[in-house]
Each structure stands twice: as structure tokens, then as C-alpha cells.
Motif scaffolding. Structure first.
Motif, PDB file in Angstrom:
ATOM      1  N   SER A   6       6.244   4.138  -0.244  1.00  0.00           N
ATOM      2  CA  SER A   6       7.264   3.193  -0.697  1.00  0.00           C
ATOM      3  C   SER A   6       6.965   1.780  -0.189  1.00  0.00           C
ATOM      4  O   SER A   6       7.017   0.801  -0.936  1.00  0.00           O
ATOM      5  CB  SER A   6       8.642   3.634  -0.224  1.00  0.00           C
ATOM      6  OG  SER A   6       9.620   2.682  -0.573  1.00  0.00           O
ATOM      7  N   ASN A   7       6.615   1.672   1.121  1.00  0.00           N
ATOM      8  CA  ASN A   7       6.294   0.360   1.694  1.00  0.00           C
ATOM      9  C   ASN A   7       5.038  -0.222   1.070  1.00  0.00           C
ATOM     10  O   ASN A   7       4.956  -1.426   0.813  1.00  0.00           O
ATOM     11  CB  ASN A   7       6.122   0.483   3.211  1.00  0.00           C
ATOM     12  CG  ASN A   7       7.426   0.709   3.929  1.00  0.00           C
ATOM     13  OD1 ASN A   7       8.479   0.325   3.423  1.00  0.00           O
ATOM     14  ND2 ASN A   7       7.380   1.338   5.093  1.00  0.00           N
ATOM     15  N   THR A   8       4.045   0.666   0.829  1.00  0.00           N
ATOM     16  CA  THR A   8       2.804   0.202   0.192  1.00  0.00           C
ATOM     17  C   THR A   8       3.088  -0.331  -1.210  1.00  0.00           C
ATOM     18  O   THR A   8       2.562  -1.377  -1.617  1.00  0.00           O
ATOM     19  CB  THR A   8       1.785   1.351   0.108  1.00  0.00           C
ATOM     20  OG1 THR A   8       1.495   1.825   1.426  1.00  0.00           O
ATOM     21  CG2 THR A   8       0.495   0.878  -0.552  1.00  0.00           C
ATOM     22  N   ALA A   9       3.936   0.387  -1.936  1.00  0.00           N
ATOM     23  CA  ALA A   9       4.296  -0.050  -3.282  1.00  0.00           C
ATOM     24  C   ALA A   9       5.014  -1.394  -3.237  1.00  0.00           C
ATOM     25  O   ALA A   9       4.747  -2.283  -4.055  1.00  0.00           O
ATOM     26  CB  ALA A   9       5.181   1.001  -3.948  1.00  0.00           C
ATOM     27  N   LYS A  10       5.922  -1.565  -2.267  1.00  0.00           N
ATOM     28  CA  LYS A  10       6.627  -2.836  -2.126  1.00  0.00           C
ATOM     29  C   LYS A  10       5.657  -3.972  -1.809  1.00  0.00           C
ATOM     30  O   LYS A  10       5.781  -5.082  -2.346  1.00  0.00           O
ATOM     31  CB  LYS A  10       7.681  -2.739  -1.031  1.00  0.00           C
ATOM     32  CG  LYS A  10       8.878  -1.863  -1.400  1.00  0.00           C
ATOM     33  CD  LYS A  10       9.878  -1.808  -0.259  1.00  0.00           C
ATOM     34  CE  LYS A  10      11.078  -0.941  -0.622  1.00  0.00           C
ATOM     35  NZ  LYS A  10      12.040  -0.857   0.510  1.00  0.00           N
ATOM     36  N   GLU A  11       4.688  -3.692  -0.931  1.00  0.00           N
ATOM     37  CA  GLU A  11       3.695  -4.714  -0.585  1.00  0.00           C
ATOM     38  C   GLU A  11       2.856  -5.089  -1.793  1.00  0.00           C
ATOM     39  O   GLU A  11       2.565  -6.266  -2.019  1.00  0.00           O
ATOM     40  CB  GLU A  11       2.807  -4.204   0.549  1.00  0.00           C
ATOM     41  CG  GLU A  11       3.506  -4.098   1.895  1.00  0.00           C
ATOM     42  CD  GLU A  11       2.617  -3.489   2.950  1.00  0.00           C
ATOM     43  OE1 GLU A  11       1.455  -3.137   2.621  1.00  0.00           O
ATOM     44  OE2 GLU A  11       3.066  -3.368   4.112  1.00  0.00           O
ATOM     45  N   GLN A  12       2.464  -4.085  -2.583  1.00  0.00           N
ATOM     46  CA  GLN A  12       1.663  -4.348  -3.780  1.00  0.00           C
ATOM     47  C   GLN A  12       2.453  -5.162  -4.803  1.00  0.00           C
ATOM     48  O   GLN A  12       1.917  -6.071  -5.442  1.00  0.00           O
ATOM     49  CB  GLN A  12       1.195  -3.032  -4.404  1.00  0.00           C
ATOM     50  CG  GLN A  12       0.222  -2.233  -3.542  1.00  0.00           C
ATOM     51  CD  GLN A  12      -1.068  -2.994  -3.267  1.00  0.00           C
ATOM     52  OE1 GLN A  12      -1.589  -3.680  -4.143  1.00  0.00           O
ATOM     53  NE2 GLN A  12      -1.555  -2.876  -2.049  1.00  0.00           N
ATOM     54  N   VAL A  13       3.725  -4.828  -4.944  1.00  0.00           N
ATOM     55  CA  VAL A  13       4.579  -5.590  -5.862  1.00  0.00           C
ATOM     56  C   VAL A  13       4.722  -7.032  -5.377  1.00  0.00           C
ATOM     57  O   VAL A  13       4.661  -7.976  -6.173  1.00  0.00           O
ATOM     58  CB  VAL A  13       5.970  -4.925  -5.981  1.00  0.00           C
ATOM     59  CG1 VAL A  13       6.943  -5.837  -6.721  1.00  0.00           C
ATOM     60  CG2 VAL A  13       5.857  -3.595  -6.696  1.00  0.00           C
ATOM     61  N   ALA A  14       4.896  -7.191  -4.040  1.00  0.00           N
ATOM     62  CA  ALA A  14       5.036  -8.538  -3.474  1.00  0.00           C
ATOM     63  C   ALA A  14       3.767  -9.351  -3.689  1.00  0.00           C
ATOM     64  O   ALA A  14       3.816 -10.541  -4.028  1.00  0.00           O
ATOM     65  CB  ALA A  14       5.372  -8.450  -1.989  1.00  0.00           C
TER      66      ALA A  14
END
Length: 299
Positions: free
Chosen positions: A28-36
């Protein structure tokens, strides 16, 4: 025995659940970082597009409108929104697209290649240097750029630079090159970066000079009057003469030149796009001559 097996099974389930929870949180955090990161890249790209569009709009206005200030007191029939906002003394104005723009008339700065001794001396003395210190710095700046090795009275040629294997002995390619000049300080270098240019051609126009240079030339009180009317866009050539006592001559002319620098900044989210270019406008260029000559371009 059965209860022990159930206990072990429960512990295994809890461990697997914990591992899956940690893995899910990580993903989830990785996905958020990628989106950011993707959003930051998208904002950066949009900022560059906005800057390119703003640059085209401002250049079009410069080619099609008179380079003068417009206020509610002037009888100007122009429909250009940019002309109503612009100035040529490096003060920010913001376009409807959100791009911040600053334009600096190069004739409002001192010529770094051909130093005007009286003007640069006033600037140095305003920074606290004595008359003799200012003369020494000016001669050192001139010696740094001339093509000979003959030392001026207060200057410095190669023999005075113990730590350098050579000196420029030519026009500086960038104002920051002055940091190598003998006795140069970071404070003086900042003043030269702010108030001198390599791209001035022709007369000096103090109407578009930075505040520090105006203070040095006409005194702080008089400069404040100039800055006030300039900010209100009511400053005219006649008013400038009345306020400062300066008059036009073969070296000083109160008109905005075609040599300009422009800085454009667009902030979107966490992204900041920036471009600074210096150019020479040729609105009456003919045949194979370009209407604009880009002298410097930095993103």
C-alpha cells in the motif's frame, strides 16, 4: 495433545496474518509512493507546458505592444492583458495560467564587460567600501578582463594571483566568474550578480534599475520615491527626471531596450518548474534575420 495442536495452529494463523498485514501495508505504501512520484512527474510536465505557453504569450506581447508601463492614469487603448500587468524592473506579475513572470531590462543594469567607473564606484561605495577600496576593486575587475598583463595603478594581473595558474584576460562568460578576482568577497559578488549584466548594449537606463543600484545612484530617499511611482506604474520619463535630477545624454537614455531577461516560474502541487532566458528582440528583422536572438537559456 489436541489442545496443543490447536494452539500451534492458532499461532501459525496469527503469524501468517501478521505477515500478510505487513506485506499489505508495504504494498500500500509503495503504491502511494509510486502514485506520488507519478503525480510529481505529471505536475512537472504540466508546469513546463505552462511555462512554454506563457513564454510564447509574453514574447508575442513584446513584439506587438509598446514596451511601456500601463496604469489607470495612462490613456492606453491596448487590449493586451499582459501589457497591463508587465514591468521591466524584475518585479513579479502573474499570468492567468498561474505562471509568475519577471522581466528585467538589461539597460537598467551596469555593463559587466565595459565597466562605467563612476557608476560602479557609487555602487561599491554604497556597499560600504571606501573610495580607495572601490578604485582597487574596479581596477582589478578591469585587469581581470583586459587582454594584456599590464597592471593598472590599483589593479591586479597574473603576478598578484599566487594561487591561480592563469587569469581570465578576456570578457567573462558569466558574472560568477568575478568570484576569482582578487579581494572579491561573497557579499560583493552578490551585488555584482544583481546589478550587472553581460548583455547590455547601448545606453544605461536607470528607470529600470534594481533598488540597490538606484539607492547608490540617487540616494535612498529619492530612490524610494522612484520605486513608489514605478510600482504604481505612474513613473514617466519626465517624472523620473523631476524626481532624480538626472537627465538624458549620450550615455543615459530613459527608454526600455530590446535586450531583456525573463524568468518564468510555475508551481503545481509539490512541483516547481522554472526557466530563465535572456534575449535580444528584433521586431523589424528582415529576410534571414531571426526576430529573436536567445543569448542565454536556463531551465
Amino acid at each position: 495433545m489436541k489442545f496443543n495442536q490447536q494452539g500451534v495452529a492458532l499461532i501459525q494463523v496469527l503469524l501468517i496474518t501478521a505477515i500478510m498485514t505487513v506485506l499489505a501495508l508495504y504494498l500500500s505504501n509503495t503504491a502511494k509512493e509510486q502514485v506520488a512520484i507519478a503525480q510529481l512527474s505529471n505536475d512537472k510536465a504540466q508546469g513546463q507546458v505552462n511555462i512554454q505557453g506563457a513564454q510564447a504569450e509574453v514574447l508575442f506581447a513584446l513584439f506587438t505592444e509598446k514596451k511601456q508601463l500601463t496604469s489607470r492614469l495612462t490613456n492606453d487603448t491596448s487590449n493586451s492583458e499582459i501589457k497591463k500587468m508587465w514591468n521591466f524592473h524584475d518585479e513579479i506579475f502573474t499570468l492567468p495560467s498561474g505562471v509568475q513572470v519577471k522581466i528585467q531590462d538589461q539597460s537598467g543594469l551596469l555593463n559587466a564587460h565595459y565597466l562605467e567607473r563612476d557608476l560602479i564606484k557609487k555602487l561599491l561605495e554604497y556597499q560600504g567600501q571606501s573610495s580607495s577600496q572601490a578604485d582597487t576593486m574596479i581596477d582589478s575587475l578591469l585587469d581581470w578582463q583586459d587582454i594584456d598583463n599590464i597592471k593598472r595603478a590599483n589593479g591586479a594581473e597574473f603576478s598578484q594571483y599566487g594561487t591561480l595558474d592563469r587569469i581570465r584576460n578576456g570578457m567573462v562568460p558569466d558574472i560568477s566568474d568575478f568570484k576569482y578576482v582578487k579581494d572579491m568577497t561573497p557579499e560583493l559578488l552578490d551585488i555584482l550578480l544583481e546589478n550587472t549584466t553581460m548583455f547590455r548594449k547601448g545606453n544605461f537606463n536607470p528607470m529600470n534599475s534594481p533598488q540597490t543600484l538606484l539607492n547608490a545612484l540617487v540616494g535612498k530617499t529619492t530612490a524610494e520615491r522612484v520605486l513608489s511611482e514605478r510600482s504604481d506604474k505612474t513613473l514617466t520619463r519626465r517624472r523620473f527626471k523631476e524626481i532624480t535630477g538626472l537627465d538624458e545624454n549620450e550615455e543615459m537614455f530613459f527608454a526600455t531596450s530590446n535586450y531583456l531577461s525573463m524568468e518564468l516560474i510555475n508551481i503545481i502541487g509539490q512541483s516547481r518548474a522554472k526557466r530563465r532566458l535572456t534575449f535580444d528582440l528584433q521586431p523589424y528583422a528582415e529576410q534571414d534575420q531571426p526576430p529573436i536572438n536567445i543569448l542565454s537559456n536556463r531551465d
